[in-house]
Design a protein around this motif. Sequence first.
Motif, PDB file in Angstrom:
ATOM      1  N   GLY A 264       1.556   6.837  -6.638  1.00  0.00           N
ATOM      2  CA  GLY A 264       0.426   7.697  -6.957  1.00  0.00           C
ATOM      3  C   GLY A 264       0.764   9.175  -6.886  1.00  0.00           C
ATOM      4  N   TYR A 265       1.759   9.520  -6.105  1.00  0.00           N
ATOM      5  CA  TYR A 265       2.225  10.905  -6.031  1.00  0.00           C
ATOM      6  C   TYR A 265       3.365  11.178  -7.012  1.00  0.00           C
ATOM      7  N   VAL A 266       4.278  10.246  -7.116  1.00  0.00           N
ATOM      8  CA  VAL A 266       5.489  10.467  -7.905  1.00  0.00           C
ATOM      9  C   VAL A 266       5.206  10.522  -9.404  1.00  0.00           C
ATOM     10  N   ILE A 267       4.393   9.624  -9.917  1.00  0.00           N
ATOM     11  CA  ILE A 267       4.138   9.577 -11.363  1.00  0.00           C
ATOM     12  C   ILE A 267       3.499  10.868 -11.875  1.00  0.00           C
ATOM     13  N   PRO A 268       2.448  11.401 -11.253  1.00  0.00           N
ATOM     14  CA  PRO A 268       1.907  12.683 -11.748  1.00  0.00           C
ATOM     15  C   PRO A 268       2.904  13.839 -11.647  1.00  0.00           C
ATOM     16  N   ILE A 269       3.695  13.865 -10.590  1.00  0.00           N
ATOM     17  CA  ILE A 269       4.688  14.932 -10.451  1.00  0.00           C
ATOM     18  C   ILE A 269       5.724  14.843 -11.563  1.00  0.00           C
ATOM     19  N   LEU A 270       6.193  13.646 -11.858  1.00  0.00           N
ATOM     20  CA  LEU A 270       7.168  13.473 -12.943  1.00  0.00           C
ATOM     21  C   LEU A 270       6.574  13.844 -14.303  1.00  0.00           C
TER      22      LEU A 270
ATOM     23  N   TRP B  27       0.829  -1.200   0.000  1.00  0.00           N
ATOM     24  CA  TRP B  27       0.000   0.000   0.000  1.00  0.00           C
ATOM     25  C   TRP B  27       0.868   1.256   0.000  1.00  0.00           C
ATOM     26  N   LYS B  28       1.981   1.249   0.742  1.00  0.00           N
ATOM     27  CA  LYS B  28       2.884   2.390   0.773  1.00  0.00           C
ATOM     28  C   LYS B  28       3.519   2.623  -0.595  1.00  0.00           C
ATOM     29  N   VAL B  29       3.902   1.549  -1.262  1.00  0.00           N
ATOM     30  CA  VAL B  29       4.502   1.669  -2.595  1.00  0.00           C
ATOM     31  C   VAL B  29       3.486   2.242  -3.579  1.00  0.00           C
ATOM     32  N   ILE B  30       2.280   1.739  -3.567  1.00  0.00           N
ATOM     33  CA  ILE B  30       1.232   2.233  -4.474  1.00  0.00           C
ATOM     34  C   ILE B  30       0.917   3.693  -4.155  1.00  0.00           C
ATOM     35  N   HIS B  31       0.855   4.025  -2.913  1.00  0.00           N
ATOM     36  CA  HIS B  31       0.585   5.398  -2.489  1.00  0.00           C
ATOM     37  C   HIS B  31       1.709   6.336  -2.953  1.00  0.00           C
ATOM     38  N   PHE B  32       2.956   5.894  -2.782  1.00  0.00           N
ATOM     39  CA  PHE B  32       4.114   6.676  -3.211  1.00  0.00           C
ATOM     40  C   PHE B  32       4.094   6.888  -4.720  1.00  0.00           C
TER      41      PHE B  32
END
Length: 83
Positions: A14-20, A7-12
């Motif tokens: 979920g933030y990183v991909i849109p920012i990139l 869940w932490k990986v998916i959550h992370f």
Amino acid sequence: MSEKKRWKVIHFLGYVIPILLVIYVFSVGPAFALITESDGALTHPEYLSQLKSFYAPLIWVVKSNNSLEYLAGQYVAFCVRNF
């Protein structure tokens, strides 16, 4: 992998991909400004094909929409004039 760690990986992601993706879109202007002078002449034409290859997905999306094409052209021109 435990459920909590997954869940932490998916959550992370979920933030990183849109920012990139946002960084990728906004980096096109400065990237082309680095190889172009303010009058439109290329200072480093040897890098043009590499930049076009790297930004090919973005160029394809922009070319398919007139409004986006206008906005992207204005953004790149603004970056070229001001960097």
